[in-house]
Scaffold this motif. Structure first.
Motif, PDB file in Angstrom:
ATOM      1  N   MET A  80      53.378 -52.312 -70.327  1.00  0.00           N
ATOM      2  CA  MET A  80      52.882 -53.670 -70.139  1.00  0.00           C
ATOM      3  C   MET A  80      54.039 -54.629 -69.922  1.00  0.00           C
ATOM      4  SD  MET A  80      50.675 -55.999 -72.814  1.00  0.00           S
ATOM      5  CE  MET A  80      49.480 -54.691 -72.947  1.00  0.00           C
ATOM      6  N   VAL A  81      53.946 -55.474 -68.895  1.00  0.00           N
ATOM      7  CA  VAL A  81      54.991 -56.449 -68.614  1.00  0.00           C
ATOM      8  C   VAL A  81      54.678 -57.730 -69.351  1.00  0.00           C
ATOM      9  CG1 VAL A  81      56.164 -57.772 -66.847  1.00  0.00           C
ATOM     10  CG2 VAL A  81      55.419 -55.439 -66.357  1.00  0.00           C
ATOM     11  N   ASN A  82      55.623 -58.215 -70.091  1.00  0.00           N
ATOM     12  CA  ASN A  82      55.412 -59.413 -70.880  1.00  0.00           C
ATOM     13  C   ASN A  82      55.914 -60.629 -70.121  1.00  0.00           C
ATOM     14  OD1 ASN A  82      55.091 -61.362 -72.799  1.00  0.00           O
ATOM     15  ND2 ASN A  82      56.543 -60.487 -74.273  1.00  0.00           N
ATOM     16  N   HIS A  83      54.991 -61.486 -69.692  1.00  0.00           N
ATOM     17  CA  HIS A  83      55.349 -62.677 -68.943  1.00  0.00           C
ATOM     18  C   HIS A  83      55.312 -63.930 -69.829  1.00  0.00           C
ATOM     19  CE1 HIS A  83      55.304 -60.464 -65.186  1.00  0.00           C
ATOM     20  NE2 HIS A  83      54.097 -60.020 -65.463  1.00  0.00           N
ATOM     21  N   GLU A  84      55.183 -63.753 -71.132  1.00  0.00           N
ATOM     22  CA  GLU A  84      55.046 -64.897 -72.023  1.00  0.00           C
ATOM     23  C   GLU A  84      56.394 -65.505 -72.360  1.00  0.00           C
ATOM     24  OE1 GLU A  84      52.784 -63.635 -75.368  1.00  0.00           O
ATOM     25  OE2 GLU A  84      51.185 -62.816 -74.133  1.00  0.00           O
ATOM     26  N   ALA A  85      56.320 -66.739 -72.829  1.00  0.00           N
ATOM     27  CA  ALA A  85      57.537 -67.449 -73.205  1.00  0.00           C
ATOM     28  C   ALA A  85      58.225 -66.740 -74.361  1.00  0.00           C
ATOM     29  CB  ALA A  85      57.199 -68.883 -73.604  1.00  0.00           C
ATOM     30  N   ALA A  86      59.555 -66.688 -74.309  1.00  0.00           N
ATOM     31  CA  ALA A  86      60.322 -66.012 -75.361  1.00  0.00           C
ATOM     32  C   ALA A  86      60.094 -66.656 -76.720  1.00  0.00           C
ATOM     33  CB  ALA A  86      61.802 -66.027 -75.004  1.00  0.00           C
ATOM     34  N   VAL A  87      59.669 -67.902 -76.754  1.00  0.00           N
ATOM     35  CA  VAL A  87      59.467 -68.588 -78.023  1.00  0.00           C
ATOM     36  C   VAL A  87      58.402 -67.879 -78.870  1.00  0.00           C
ATOM     37  CG1 VAL A  87      57.680 -70.179 -77.192  1.00  0.00           C
ATOM     38  CG2 VAL A  87      59.185 -70.881 -79.045  1.00  0.00           C
ATOM     39  N   LEU A  88      57.479 -67.144 -78.235  1.00  0.00           N
ATOM     40  CA  LEU A  88      56.434 -66.457 -78.986  1.00  0.00           C
ATOM     41  C   LEU A  88      56.957 -65.226 -79.708  1.00  0.00           C
ATOM     42  CD1 LEU A  88      53.276 -66.700 -76.706  1.00  0.00           C
ATOM     43  CD2 LEU A  88      54.026 -68.199 -78.559  1.00  0.00           C
ATOM     44  N   ASP A  89      58.177 -64.801 -79.392  1.00  0.00           N
ATOM     45  CA  ASP A  89      58.764 -63.672 -80.112  1.00  0.00           C
ATOM     46  C   ASP A  89      59.186 -64.073 -81.520  1.00  0.00           C
ATOM     47  OD1 ASP A  89      58.398 -61.977 -77.969  1.00  0.00           O
ATOM     48  OD2 ASP A  89      60.385 -62.334 -77.136  1.00  0.00           O
ATOM     49  N   ASP A  90      59.318 -65.369 -81.767  1.00  0.00           N
ATOM     50  CA  ASP A  90      59.652 -65.876 -83.096  1.00  0.00           C
ATOM     51  C   ASP A  90      58.805 -67.117 -83.364  1.00  0.00           C
ATOM     52  OD1 ASP A  90      60.846 -66.405 -85.550  1.00  0.00           O
ATOM     53  OD2 ASP A  90      62.585 -67.421 -84.661  1.00  0.00           O
ATOM     54  N   PRO A  91      57.487 -66.958 -83.429  1.00  0.00           N
ATOM     55  CA  PRO A  91      56.625 -68.137 -83.565  1.00  0.00           C
ATOM     56  C   PRO A  91      56.794 -68.882 -84.882  1.00  0.00           C
ATOM     57  CG  PRO A  91      55.346 -66.136 -83.890  1.00  0.00           C
ATOM     58  CD  PRO A  91      56.708 -65.710 -83.420  1.00  0.00           C
ATOM     59  N   VAL A  92      57.130 -68.148 -85.947  1.00  0.00           N
ATOM     60  CA  VAL A  92      57.321 -68.813 -87.242  1.00  0.00           C
ATOM     61  C   VAL A  92      58.579 -69.673 -87.212  1.00  0.00           C
ATOM     62  CG1 VAL A  92      57.741 -68.454 -89.706  1.00  0.00           C
ATOM     63  CG2 VAL A  92      56.068 -67.038 -88.506  1.00  0.00           C
ATOM     64  N   GLY A  93      59.705 -69.069 -86.789  1.00  0.00           N
ATOM     65  CA  GLY A  93      60.950 -69.823 -86.743  1.00  0.00           C
ATOM     66  C   GLY A  93      60.864 -71.010 -85.807  1.00  0.00           C
ATOM     67  N   ALA A  94      60.237 -70.818 -84.645  1.00  0.00           N
ATOM     68  CA  ALA A  94      60.113 -71.905 -83.674  1.00  0.00           C
ATOM     69  C   ALA A  94      59.252 -73.038 -84.220  1.00  0.00           C
ATOM     70  CB  ALA A  94      59.530 -71.377 -82.369  1.00  0.00           C
ATOM     71  N   SER A  95      58.206 -72.701 -84.956  1.00  0.00           N
ATOM     72  CA  SER A  95      57.354 -73.728 -85.556  1.00  0.00           C
ATOM     73  C   SER A  95      58.095 -74.504 -86.635  1.00  0.00           C
ATOM     74  CB  SER A  95      56.092 -73.086 -86.148  1.00  0.00           C
ATOM     75  OG  SER A  95      55.341 -72.422 -85.162  1.00  0.00           O
ATOM     76  N   LEU A  96      58.837 -73.779 -87.478  1.00  0.00           N
ATOM     77  CA  LEU A  96      59.559 -74.423 -88.575  1.00  0.00           C
ATOM     78  C   LEU A  96      60.689 -75.317 -88.081  1.00  0.00           C
ATOM     79  CD1 LEU A  96      59.690 -71.415 -91.062  1.00  0.00           C
ATOM     80  CD2 LEU A  96      58.409 -73.549 -91.362  1.00  0.00           C
ATOM     81  N   ARG A  97      61.234 -74.992 -86.915  1.00  0.00           N
ATOM     82  CA  ARG A  97      62.293 -75.834 -86.348  1.00  0.00           C
ATOM     83  C   ARG A  97      61.743 -77.050 -85.621  1.00  0.00           C
ATOM     84  NH1 ARG A  97      64.274 -70.635 -85.180  1.00  0.00           N
ATOM     85  NH2 ARG A  97      63.361 -70.707 -83.076  1.00  0.00           N
ATOM     86  N   GLY A  98      60.447 -77.023 -85.321  1.00  0.00           N
ATOM     87  CA  GLY A  98      59.863 -78.080 -84.512  1.00  0.00           C
ATOM     88  C   GLY A  98      58.714 -78.791 -85.194  1.00  0.00           C
ATOM     89  N   HIS A  99      57.502 -78.494 -84.731  1.00  0.00           N
ATOM     90  CA  HIS A  99      56.326 -79.241 -85.155  1.00  0.00           C
ATOM     91  C   HIS A  99      56.090 -79.191 -86.660  1.00  0.00           C
ATOM     92  CE1 HIS A  99      52.525 -81.253 -84.123  1.00  0.00           C
ATOM     93  NE2 HIS A  99      51.983 -80.543 -85.100  1.00  0.00           N
ATOM     94  N   HIS A 100      56.476 -78.089 -87.307  1.00  0.00           N
ATOM     95  CA  HIS A 100      56.229 -77.942 -88.746  1.00  0.00           C
ATOM     96  C   HIS A 100      57.492 -78.131 -89.587  1.00  0.00           C
ATOM     97  CE1 HIS A 100      52.393 -75.389 -87.848  1.00  0.00           C
ATOM     98  NE2 HIS A 100      52.140 -76.682 -87.831  1.00  0.00           N
ATOM     99  N   ALA A 101      58.479 -78.804 -89.054  1.00  0.00           N
ATOM    100  CA  ALA A 101      59.728 -79.006 -89.802  1.00  0.00           C
ATOM    101  C   ALA A 101      59.483 -79.713 -91.131  1.00  0.00           C
ATOM    102  CB  ALA A 101      60.715 -79.796 -88.951  1.00  0.00           C
ATOM    103  N   HIS A 102      58.484 -80.569 -91.179  1.00  0.00           N
ATOM    104  CA  HIS A 102      58.197 -81.301 -92.424  1.00  0.00           C
ATOM    105  C   HIS A 102      57.559 -80.417 -93.487  1.00  0.00           C
ATOM    106  CE1 HIS A 102      54.414 -81.283 -90.256  1.00  0.00           C
ATOM    107  NE2 HIS A 102      53.783 -81.735 -91.321  1.00  0.00           N
ATOM    108  N   LEU A 103      57.147 -79.202 -93.108  1.00  0.00           N
ATOM    109  CA  LEU A 103      56.543 -78.269 -94.052  1.00  0.00           C
ATOM    110  C   LEU A 103      57.476 -77.110 -94.372  1.00  0.00           C
ATOM    111  CD1 LEU A 103      52.966 -78.107 -92.471  1.00  0.00           C
ATOM    112  CD2 LEU A 103      53.680 -79.448 -94.465  1.00  0.00           C
ATOM    113  N   ALA A 104      58.755 -77.240 -93.987  1.00  0.00           N
ATOM    114  CA  ALA A 104      59.712 -76.139 -94.113  1.00  0.00           C
ATOM    115  C   ALA A 104      60.618 -76.294 -95.325  1.00  0.00           C
ATOM    116  CB  ALA A 104      60.556 -76.045 -92.847  1.00  0.00           C
TER     117      ALA A 104
END
Length: 244
Positions: free
Chosen positions: A1-25
């Motif tokens: 299977m070829v993965n065409h998704e954004a690399a950010v989904l490979d680390d969804p927790v870390g990406a969320s904590l660095r961004g939209h959910h930083a106030h909950l980190a």
């Protein structure tokens, strides 16, 4: 299977904590995690070394659950395995949802606020959709369906990596299944996510074939097979409780 998704989904927790959910980190060095009452998910870099594992252990405390979600990294040998679950990540690729973008009197979909948390926790206890804590609803919008005033179905927004929103906690009480509640809730959330210019995605256990079939009917396609893993942080030398 070829993965065409954004690399950010490979680390969804870390990406969320660095961004939209930083106030909950909570953070220590390059290790991060959600506040305890929000979620058990935590994150380390793609190339963690002894320092990062030591920081995560100190951040969480001895003998605590380190839920690495879908991160394919291996902690040191003294981290006790707690669970391993095979699953998949699915992304929405439909042309447009058929449901309204949020609460709608015609479909019975309502928005759940802080006053609904006790009912949400009770529904989660009865249906076991996955990790859910008292402050989990702070991660995003949660919608529900009521029957004679009682909450019988819900779904909501969880991880929020840049450009994406995860749909999660999809659950229906046993006595209310077969009425299309889950589909209506997911369609409403998809419409809401798309309306703000983001793309919906979700995670599902590989054994949950019924849910996978539902998500495929609603326009989700499999993007990546993942393994969810959790470990218990080590106790300091000679300090492990005798009962463990």
């Amino acid at each position: 299977m070829v993965n065409h998704e954004a690399a950010v989904l490979d680390d969804p927790v870390g990406a969320s904590l660095r961004g939209h959910h930083a106030h909950l980190a909570r953070r220590l060095g390059r290790a991060a995690g959600y506040l305890p009452d929000v979620a058990t998910f935590c994150a380390v870099p793609a190339d963690p070394g002894p320092a990062e594992w030591a920081d995560l252990a100190r951040l969480l405390g001895p003998g605590q659950l380190a839920d690495l979600f879908s991160r394919p990294v291996t902690p040191p040998p003294d981290w006790e395995p707690v669970f391993t679950l095979e699953g998949r990540r699915m992304t929405w690729s439909g042309t447009g949802p058929s449901g309204p973008a949020g609460p709608d009197a015609a479909t019975g979909v309502v928005e759940l606020g802080p006053e609904s948390v006790p009912e949400m926790l009770d529904l989660v206890e009865r249906t076991r959709p996955g990790p859910f804590r008292p402050r989990t609803p702070e991660l995003g919008t949660y919608l529900g369906v009521r029957d004679d005033g009682r909450l019988v179905a819900m779904a909501g927004e969880r991880l929020r990596p840049p450009g994406w929103t995860e749909i999660s906690a999809v659950c229906t009480a046993p006595e209310a299944r077969g009425r299309g509640h889950a589909a209506r809730l997911i369609e409403a959330l998809v419409a809401r996510v798309l309306a703000r210019g983001e793309r919906p995605f979700l995670h599902v256990a590989e054994a949950n074939t019924g849910a996978i079939a539902l998500y495929e009917r609603l326009g989700f396609t499999t993007g990546e097979y993942v393994t969810f893993r959790g470990f218990r942080t080590p106790w300091p030398h000679d300090s492990r409780p005798a009962s463990m």
